[in-house]
Write a protein that holds these residues in place. Structure first.
Motif, PDB file in Angstrom:
ATOM      1  N   PRO A   1     -16.172   1.129  46.572  1.00 14.82           N
ATOM      2  CA  PRO A   1     -17.422   1.783  46.758  1.00 14.82           C
ATOM      3  C   PRO A   1     -17.311   3.194  47.543  1.00 14.82           C
ATOM      4  CG  PRO A   1     -17.403  -0.561  47.219  1.00 14.82           C
ATOM      5  CD  PRO A   1     -16.098  -0.462  46.990  1.00 14.82           C
ATOM      6  N   PHE A   2     -16.089   3.290  48.445  1.00 14.65           N
ATOM      7  CA  PHE A   2     -15.784   4.443  49.156  1.00 14.65           C
ATOM      8  C   PHE A   2     -15.000   5.351  48.151  1.00 14.65           C
ATOM      9  CE2 PHE A   2     -15.558   0.900  52.022  1.00 14.65           C
ATOM     10  CZ  PHE A   2     -16.396   1.308  53.015  1.00 14.65           C
ATOM     11  N   LEU A   3     -14.237   4.866  47.207  1.00 10.00           N
ATOM     12  CA  LEU A   3     -13.843   5.886  45.848  1.00 10.00           C
ATOM     13  C   LEU A   3     -14.936   6.528  45.167  1.00 10.00           C
ATOM     14  CD1 LEU A   3     -10.637   4.346  44.564  1.00 10.00           C
ATOM     15  CD2 LEU A   3     -10.786   5.473  46.762  1.00 10.00           C
ATOM     16  N   GLU A   4     -15.910   5.598  44.948  1.00  8.42           N
ATOM     17  CA  GLU A   4     -17.338   6.276  44.084  1.00  8.42           C
ATOM     18  C   GLU A   4     -18.016   7.231  44.889  1.00  8.42           C
ATOM     19  OE1 GLU A   4     -19.415   2.722  43.273  1.00  8.42           O
ATOM     20  OE2 GLU A   4     -17.924   1.724  41.701  1.00  8.42           O
TER      21      GLU A   4
ATOM     22  N   VAL B   1      -9.771  15.606  49.319  1.00 10.44           N
ATOM     23  CA  VAL B   1     -10.499  14.142  49.033  1.00 10.44           C
ATOM     24  C   VAL B   1      -9.048  13.185  49.000  1.00 10.44           C
ATOM     25  CG1 VAL B   1     -11.647  12.741  47.406  1.00 10.44           C
ATOM     26  CG2 VAL B   1     -12.279  15.038  47.893  1.00 10.44           C
ATOM     27  N   ALA B   2      -8.226  13.663  48.379  1.00 13.11           N
ATOM     28  CA  ALA B   2      -6.961  12.376  48.360  1.00 13.11           C
ATOM     29  C   ALA B   2      -6.499  12.198  49.813  1.00 13.11           C
ATOM     30  CB  ALA B   2      -6.066  12.883  47.400  1.00 13.11           C
ATOM     31  N   GLN B   3      -6.270  13.213  50.465  1.00 12.21           N
ATOM     32  CA  GLN B   3      -5.864  13.431  51.814  1.00 12.21           C
ATOM     33  C   GLN B   3      -6.976  12.256  52.886  1.00 12.21           C
ATOM     34  OE1 GLN B   3      -5.216  16.877  53.688  1.00 12.21           O
ATOM     35  NE2 GLN B   3      -4.157  16.181  55.543  1.00 12.21           N
ATOM     36  N   ARG B   4      -8.143  12.588  52.430  1.00 12.64           N
ATOM     37  CA  ARG B   4      -9.196  11.670  53.409  1.00 12.64           C
ATOM     38  C   ARG B   4      -8.853  10.202  53.008  1.00 12.64           C
ATOM     39  NH1 ARG B   4     -12.746  15.832  52.191  1.00 12.64           N
ATOM     40  NH2 ARG B   4     -13.864  14.458  50.750  1.00 12.64           N
ATOM     41  N   LEU B   5      -8.889  10.124  51.578  1.00 14.34           N
ATOM     42  CA  LEU B   5      -8.777   8.599  51.200  1.00 14.34           C
ATOM     43  C   LEU B   5      -7.229   8.189  51.560  1.00 14.34           C
ATOM     44  CD1 LEU B   5     -10.288   8.953  47.775  1.00 14.34           C
ATOM     45  CD2 LEU B   5     -11.208   8.006  49.904  1.00 14.34           C
TER      46      LEU B   5
ATOM     47  N   GLY C   1     -14.785  -1.408  57.293  1.00 16.17           N
ATOM     48  CA  GLY C   1     -16.083  -2.333  56.945  1.00 16.17           C
ATOM     49  C   GLY C   1     -16.070  -2.260  55.405  1.00 16.17           C
ATOM     50  N   SER C   2     -17.212  -2.911  54.839  1.00 17.45           N
ATOM     51  CA  SER C   2     -17.450  -3.241  53.433  1.00 17.45           C
ATOM     52  C   SER C   2     -18.094  -2.261  53.001  1.00 17.45           C
ATOM     53  CB  SER C   2     -18.147  -4.699  53.361  1.00 17.45           C
ATOM     54  OG  SER C   2     -18.573  -4.844  52.067  1.00 17.45           O
ATOM     55  N   GLY C   3     -17.838  -1.505  51.641  1.00 15.10           N
ATOM     56  CA  GLY C   3     -18.690  -0.594  50.962  1.00 15.10           C
ATOM     57  C   GLY C   3     -19.960  -1.190  50.507  1.00 15.10           C
ATOM     58  N   ILE C   4     -19.521  -2.652  49.980  1.00 19.97           N
ATOM     59  CA  ILE C   4     -20.710  -3.145  49.066  1.00 19.97           C
ATOM     60  C   ILE C   4     -21.897  -3.315  50.174  1.00 19.97           C
ATOM     61  CG2 ILE C   4     -21.411  -5.589  48.101  1.00 19.97           C
ATOM     62  CD1 ILE C   4     -18.837  -5.639  46.770  1.00 19.97           C
ATOM     63  N   TYR C   5     -21.420  -3.893  51.413  1.00 17.14           N
ATOM     64  CA  TYR C   5     -22.385  -4.524  52.337  1.00 17.14           C
ATOM     65  C   TYR C   5     -23.268  -2.971  52.800  1.00 17.14           C
ATOM     66  CZ  TYR C   5     -20.635  -9.015  52.614  1.00 17.14           C
ATOM     67  OH  TYR C   5     -20.167 -10.088  52.265  1.00 17.14           O
TER      68      TYR C   5
END
Length: 277
Positions: A65-68, A190-194, A218-222
């Motif tokens: 979810p964070f990548l999306e 972006v890659a550096q942040r991830l 935390g959870s990206g889904i929640y």
């Protein structure tokens, strides 16, 4: 004496041939069994399906979810987390759950009572369809991605695990390799942040310090579910106000119509009374 001994041996061989042939047969059988086992081992995939599914769940909830949100695409050639590097992904996509107790194979349409039976069927009948290239077993990443901790979240009783520095160091190294190969810091901002996010989310917890827990971000889904829940409540609130306004409008309009009808009837009665008899 030599001739007599030979005759005795020939006579004994004629009476009990199996006693002399059996040892050679046993040796040949053992060699044949060993060769068959080696052939079976060559064709067998040494990768846990259940652990692979746990890794998928972890990635789906705590990473993808964070990548999306960042609109970042993983490289299938270098990053082991890419879906194309999941040896069982295609087979699991062929699973059809007809009922709680009916699991169907998408290849041959056979139905099984449980997923474990279907998994055995895949291993026995459709293992030739698997791409057994190196580094395609997601289960090998369980140590880096905290599969045991994730699995314990759904259990009321958590197992006490003794911290082993050698294991911690090995998992930390694998975790950092995943971060650096999937999110090269020289690629983009972006890659550096991830890269930093991945290390905070997964790698920092590889320590004997019990205060540091996995999935710190935390959870990206929640998170998405909370947003959807808030939007749903706001939409319901707007709809409730709209229908309330429509109801009040229709009620007032009905009352006005009744008042006009009543006035009309009263006027008609007065006109009828005012006429001479």
């Amino acid at each position: 004496m030599g001739r007599r001994t030979c005759l005795l041996l020939v006579f004994a061989l004629a009476l009990c041939p199996n006693s002399f042939i059996a040892p050679a047969q046993l040796i040949n059988d053992k060699v044949g069994n060993r060769q068959r086992k080696q052939e079976e081992e060559k064709g067998r995939v040494h990768c846990s399906r259940s652990r692979t599914r746990i890794v998928r769940e972890i990635l789906s909830e705590y990473l993808l979810p964070f990548l999306e949100a960042e609109q970042y695409n993983l490289s299938s050639t270098s990053c082991r987390l890419h879906p194309d590097n999941d040896i069982f992904r295609e087979q699991d996509e062929k699973i059809e759950r007809l009922h709680p107790m009916q699991w169907q194979c998408g290849y041959c349409k056979k139905v099984f009572r449980g997923q474990n039976f279907l998994d055995t069927h895949f291993d026995n009948r459709h293992s030739s369809m698997l791409d057994t290239s190196p580094n395609r077993c997601l289960a090998d990443l369980c140590g880096a991605l905290h599969c045991d901790y994730f699995d314990s979240l759904s259990n009321s009783k958590r197992k006490k695990v003794t911290c082993k520095p050698a294991v911690v160091d090995r998992n930390l190294h694998l975790c950092e390799v995943l971060a650096n190969t999937c999110f090269p810091i020289e690629q983009s901002a972006v890659a550096q942040r991830l890269n930093d996010f991945f290390k905070r989310q997964f790698c920092d917890a590889h320590t004997c310090d019990k205060q540091l827990k996995p999935f710190a971000r935390g959870s990206g889904i929640y998170k998405n579910r909370s947003l959807y829940f808030a939007l749903s409540l706001f939409t319901l609130f707007i709809l409730a106000i709209y229908y309330l306004a429509v109801y009040i409008h229709n009620r007032d309009l009905g009352m006005k119509r009744k008042s006009l009808r009543r006035l009309s009837q009263q006027a008609h009665i007065k006109m009828h009374k005012s006429k001479p008899s």
